[in-house]
Motif scaffolding. Structure first.
Motif, mmCIF file in Angstrom:
data_model
loop_
_atom_site.group_PDB
_atom_site.id
_atom_site.type_symbol
_atom_site.label_atom_id
_atom_site.label_comp_id
_atom_site.label_asym_id
_atom_site.label_seq_id
_atom_site.Cartn_x
_atom_site.Cartn_y
_atom_site.Cartn_z
ATOM 1 N N ASP A 81 0.826 -1.198 0.000
ATOM 2 C CA ASP A 81 0.000 0.000 0.000
ATOM 3 C C ASP A 81 0.864 1.254 0.000
ATOM 4 O OD1 ASP A 81 -2.078 -1.653 0.024
ATOM 5 O OD2 ASP A 81 -2.651 -1.338 2.099
ATOM 6 N N ASP A 82 1.893 1.208 0.806
ATOM 7 C CA ASP A 82 2.751 2.395 0.889
ATOM 8 C C ASP A 82 3.449 2.667 -0.432
ATOM 9 O OD1 ASP A 82 2.049 2.848 3.439
ATOM 10 O OD2 ASP A 82 3.742 1.758 4.312
ATOM 11 N N ASP A 83 3.885 1.574 -1.059
ATOM 12 C CA ASP A 83 4.584 1.767 -2.328
ATOM 13 C C ASP A 83 3.642 2.319 -3.380
ATOM 14 O OD1 ASP A 83 7.146 1.047 -1.710
ATOM 15 O OD2 ASP A 83 6.644 -1.089 -1.769
ATOM 16 N N LEU A 84 2.462 1.793 -3.366
ATOM 17 C CA LEU A 84 1.481 2.291 -4.331
ATOM 18 C C LEU A 84 1.259 3.773 -4.118
ATOM 19 C CD1 LEU A 84 -0.512 1.616 -6.543
ATOM 20 C CD2 LEU A 84 -2.180 1.053 -4.816
ATOM 21 N N LYS A 85 1.182 4.119 -2.874
ATOM 22 C CA LYS A 85 0.974 5.530 -2.553
ATOM 23 C C LYS A 85 2.161 6.360 -3.031
ATOM 24 C CE LYS A 85 -0.879 8.312 1.099
ATOM 25 N NZ LYS A 85 -1.535 8.307 2.387
ATOM 26 N N ALA A 86 3.343 5.825 -2.787
ATOM 27 C CA ALA A 86 4.546 6.557 -3.206
ATOM 28 C C ALA A 86 4.589 6.721 -4.711
ATOM 29 C CB ALA A 86 5.785 5.811 -2.722
ATOM 30 N N VAL A 87 4.224 5.668 -5.399
ATOM 31 C CA VAL A 87 4.270 5.739 -6.862
ATOM 32 C C VAL A 87 3.238 6.746 -7.357
ATOM 33 C CG1 VAL A 87 3.909 4.442 -8.960
ATOM 34 C CG2 VAL A 87 5.110 3.403 -7.075
ATOM 35 N N LEU A 88 2.095 6.723 -6.726
ATOM 36 C CA LEU A 88 1.059 7.685 -7.118
ATOM 37 C C LEU A 88 1.543 9.108 -6.859
ATOM 38 C CD1 LEU A 88 -2.198 5.977 -5.933
ATOM 39 C CD2 LEU A 88 -1.717 6.775 -8.215
ATOM 40 N N LEU A 89 2.183 9.255 -5.746
ATOM 41 C CA LEU A 89 2.682 10.592 -5.407
ATOM 42 C C LEU A 89 3.698 11.048 -6.434
ATOM 43 C CD1 LEU A 89 2.188 12.556 -3.110
ATOM 44 C CD2 LEU A 89 4.274 11.733 -2.061
ATOM 45 N N LYS A 90 4.487 10.104 -6.878
ATOM 46 C CA LYS A 90 5.478 10.418 -7.898
ATOM 47 C C LYS A 90 4.804 10.886 -9.178
ATOM 48 C CE LYS A 90 7.170 7.335 -10.265
ATOM 49 N NZ LYS A 90 7.448 5.898 -10.368
ATOM 50 N N HIS A 91 3.627 10.346 -9.423
ATOM 51 C CA HIS A 91 2.879 10.773 -10.601
ATOM 52 C C HIS A 91 2.059 12.021 -10.328
ATOM 53 C CE1 HIS A 91 3.713 7.494 -13.350
ATOM 54 N NE2 HIS A 91 3.701 6.689 -12.322
ATOM 55 N N GLY A 92 2.257 12.594 -9.171
ATOM 56 C CA GLY A 92 1.568 13.840 -8.882
ATOM 57 C C GLY A 92 0.163 13.668 -8.343
ATOM 58 N N VAL A 93 -0.158 12.478 -7.885
ATOM 59 C CA VAL A 93 -1.484 12.243 -7.325
ATOM 60 C C VAL A 93 -1.350 12.074 -5.826
ATOM 61 C CG1 VAL A 93 -3.464 10.716 -7.295
ATOM 62 C CG2 VAL A 93 -2.224 11.098 -9.413
ATOM 63 N N LYS A 94 -2.073 12.885 -5.117
ATOM 64 C CA LYS A 94 -2.044 12.724 -3.659
ATOM 65 C C LYS A 94 -3.091 11.700 -3.294
ATOM 66 C CE LYS A 94 -1.221 15.643 -0.334
ATOM 67 N NZ LYS A 94 -1.398 16.777 0.540
ATOM 68 N N ALA A 95 -2.631 10.513 -3.045
ATOM 69 C CA ALA A 95 -3.567 9.437 -2.772
ATOM 70 C C ALA A 95 -4.070 9.529 -1.349
ATOM 71 C CB ALA A 95 -2.881 8.091 -2.984
ATOM 72 N N GLY A 96 -5.311 9.173 -1.194
ATOM 73 C CA GLY A 96 -5.876 9.088 0.145
ATOM 74 C C GLY A 96 -5.465 7.774 0.779
ATOM 75 N N PRO A 97 -6.204 7.373 1.771
ATOM 76 C CA PRO A 97 -5.878 6.080 2.390
ATOM 77 C C PRO A 97 -6.079 4.950 1.395
ATOM 78 C CG PRO A 97 -7.972 6.904 3.183
ATOM 79 C CD PRO A 97 -7.352 8.009 2.398
ATOM 80 N N ILE A 98 -5.085 4.112 1.293
ATOM 81 C CA ILE A 98 -5.208 2.970 0.390
ATOM 82 C C ILE A 98 -5.606 1.772 1.229
ATOM 83 C CG2 ILE A 98 -3.987 1.479 -1.186
ATOM 84 C CD1 ILE A 98 -2.368 3.803 -2.049
ATOM 85 N N VAL A 99 -6.841 1.435 1.138
ATOM 86 C CA VAL A 99 -7.362 0.297 1.887
ATOM 87 C C VAL A 99 -7.982 -0.666 0.884
ATOM 88 C CG1 VAL A 99 -7.745 1.588 3.989
ATOM 89 C CG2 VAL A 99 -9.508 1.531 2.261
ATOM 90 N N ALA A 100 -8.533 -1.721 1.418
ATOM 91 C CA ALA A 100 -9.060 -2.762 0.533
ATOM 92 C C ALA A 100 -10.057 -2.207 -0.466
ATOM 93 C CB ALA A 100 -9.725 -3.844 1.386
ATOM 94 N N SER A 101 -10.879 -1.270 -0.008
ATOM 95 C CA SER A 101 -11.939 -0.804 -0.894
ATOM 96 C C SER A 101 -11.460 0.268 -1.861
ATOM 97 C CB SER A 101 -13.092 -0.257 -0.068
ATOM 98 O OG SER A 101 -12.647 0.789 0.742
ATOM 99 N N THR A 102 -10.326 0.870 -1.592
ATOM 100 C CA THR A 102 -9.864 1.928 -2.483
ATOM 101 C C THR A 102 -8.690 1.499 -3.341
ATOM 102 O OG1 THR A 102 -8.411 2.788 -0.794
ATOM 103 C CG2 THR A 102 -10.595 3.725 -0.920
#
Lengths: 443, 90
Positions: A81-102
């Motif tokens: 989840d953290d990596d996904l968030k980091a990758v998204l951030l790298k793409h300029g997307v501020k991801a919210g909480p990454i949980v099972a449903s999101t």
């Protein structure tokens, strides 16, 4: 891949879920406990992998085709989840909480972003590698390999050296085509390498333990290169490091994983020089060496221009010692890459199915790699904690000292009024005693 | 977007309490049933999803589409009504 599936109980629930989905397994009810997911995982995915692995030697292509389906999902579902968030951030997307449903939504978003970026920038991150203008060369290489794959080693070497000469004779920046050729092969190579591991894991456990330090140093050096290199070269480097050493720049991998990767390499190339490749797994080096053994100038250019790193020098020495064995390895690479004959778009899933470390690498842009490099060079956490404690102790001592100092004046302040009052009382008493005789006299 | 629907107004007018999921604007019988099958039986569960996606329209629309295959208008209605409810009551 199954390396990291050996213990699905360690996976997060969301990851188990997404992997089950990826393998077309019907999910249990929403409120099921994690054990149920783990059971399902073991039942379906582990079996499936076992099947894959047992048959991969015979019909790899079938497996590849099968894996491509779910690999797309696996690429991102294997990110934490953290990596996904980091990758998204790298793409300029501020991801919210990454949980099972999101999670699925963010994975979709990331995929879309990556696709759009891959079309946008030629020298982009991973898609840039796949879709860049050197694609033709890559494919050409693939085709040539495919044709000559069965004909033996010699012809392949000739072809490769021809390609290299083409590249180098064009202009100064032949490095890029080389990188591409390499990376493409290495990618395919890496994916295949993942597969046969579980069968052979148990055999050479002891041997591999000797190689741990090598692996570590290797990883760090690969890191440095990929971190310091800017833009495209570093991108390709991650690919190269993948195929070459199977050790990603990711520092989060445990030593056991590295060991297993070593075993993989060992089991694949059972020839004695595997260790050599382990040591100098800088395949780019081997490549250039064996392509142009008679032109050291070209060699140095190749080595220097994309890397910008002084760490190169120790590895430069090694390939020159045994160029023949390197060629054998290169032949292996090509032999393995050739049967695919598929364009890059189809190769990405393969890389996804290869297992976690590879997936870690590809979404990494140079910036994240650089960031990780910086993080890696930061003071280790235990030293930080130590320093923190030292500072805390110092502060506490200072506090105690200050408190003592301040306490004393307080005592003095507290004492002095008491003394004052006492003296006043004494005076009063004295006055009274003086008064009373007067009174008594008056009486 | 000429005017909001009656359902929208009703939903936004008061705290959602224990309203069922098909009290949301844009969620009718069919979509409500699908959402209930996925465990989103109350409007506040959908609100939770909406909030955990940080009120992001794109993500929420995607989610709604994935979950109950809502069309664009339904997505927009549902999003708008939750957004307005949040603006009013959160």
């Amino acid at each position: 891949m199954s390396l990291f599936m050996e213990d699905p109980a360690h996976f997060s629930k969301s990851r188990l879920k997404s992997e089950l989905v990826a393998h077309n397994v019907v999910l249990p009810p929403v409120k099921s406990r994690k054990e149920i997911y783990v059971d399902l995982h073991l039942k379906h995915i582990a079996q499936k992998n076992a099947g894959d692995f047992s048959s991969d030697d015979e019909d790899q292509e079938n497996d590849l085709a099968a894996k491509e389906e779910d690999a797309e999902i696996l690429v991102q579902s294997c990110l934490t989840d953290d990596d996904l968030k980091a990758v998204l951030l790298k793409h300029g997307v501020k991801a919210g909480p990454i949980v099972a449903s999101t999670r699925a939504l963010y994975e979709n978003k990331l995929r879309r972003l990556q696709q759009s970026e891959g079309q946008g920038h030629v020298n982009g991150v991973e898609k840039g590698v796949l879709y860049s203008d050197s694609e033709e060369e890559e494919e050409q290489g693939e085709q040539e390999d495919g044709e000559s794959g069965s004909e033996g080693a010699k012809e392949e070497i000739d072809e490769l050296s021809n390609q290299a000469q083409q590249g180098s004779s064009q202009n100064g920046d032949f490095v890029y085509p080389q990188c591409f050729l390499l990376s493409s092969r290495m990618r395919a190579h890496a994916t295949r390498k993942w597969e046969p591991i579980p069968k052979r894991n148990s055999r050479n456990g002891i041997k591999s333990s000797q190689q741990i330090p090598v692996g570590i140093t290797k990883a760090s050096s690969v890191d440095q290169r990929s971190g310091l290199g800017s833009g495209f070269p570093s991108g390709t480097h991650s690919a190269v490091s993948n195929g070459g050493s199977s050790i990603s720049p990711q520092q989060s991998f445990s030593i056991t994983e590295m060991v297993q990767e070593m075993e993989k390499r060992k089991s694949l190339f059972s020839c004695p020089n595997t260790e050599r490749e382990l040591n100098g797994s800088n395949v780019q080096e081997h490549w250039s060496r064996f392509n142009r053994p008679d032109t050291p100038i070209v060699d140095t250019m190749k080595n220097q221009s994309p890397y910008y790193t002084p760490k190169e020098s120790p590895y430069k020495m090694k390939p020159s010692q045994e160029p023949v064995k390197d060629t054998i390895k290169e032949m292996f690479l090509n032999m393995e890459a050739s049967p695919t004959g598929i364009c890059a778009t189809r190769r990405r899933p393969i890389k996804g199915a290869a297992g976690r470390p590879v997936q870690y690498i590809y979404p990494d842009s140079p910036t994240t790699i650089e960031r990780r490099e910086v993080e890696r060079r930061l003071v280790p956490i235990h030293i930080q904690i130590l320093v923190f404690f030292i500072v805390a102790c110092l502060l506490y001592i200072i506090y105690v000292c200050v408190e003592e100092n301040s306490f004393n004046p307080f005592v003095a302040l507290l004492d002095s009024p008491g003394q004052g009052s006492e003296s006043e009382e004494g005076l009063v008493l004295q006055a009274e005693t003086q008064v009373t005789p007067v009174i008594s006299r008056q009486e | 977007m000429s005017s909001t629907s009656q359902k929208h107004k009703d939903f936004v007018a008061e705290p959602m309490g224990e309203k069922p999921v098909n009290a949301l604007a844009g969620i009718g019988e069919v979509l409500g049933k699908r959402l209930e099958e996925k465990g989103f039986d109350k409007a506040y569960v959908v609100l939770g999803q909406f909030l955990v996606l940080k009120k992001d329209e794109e993500l929420f629309r995607d989610w709604l589409k994935d979950t109950c295959s809502a069309n664009t208008k339904q997505q927009g209605d549902c999003f708008g009504c939750l957004k307005e409810w949040c603006d009013a009551f959160l």
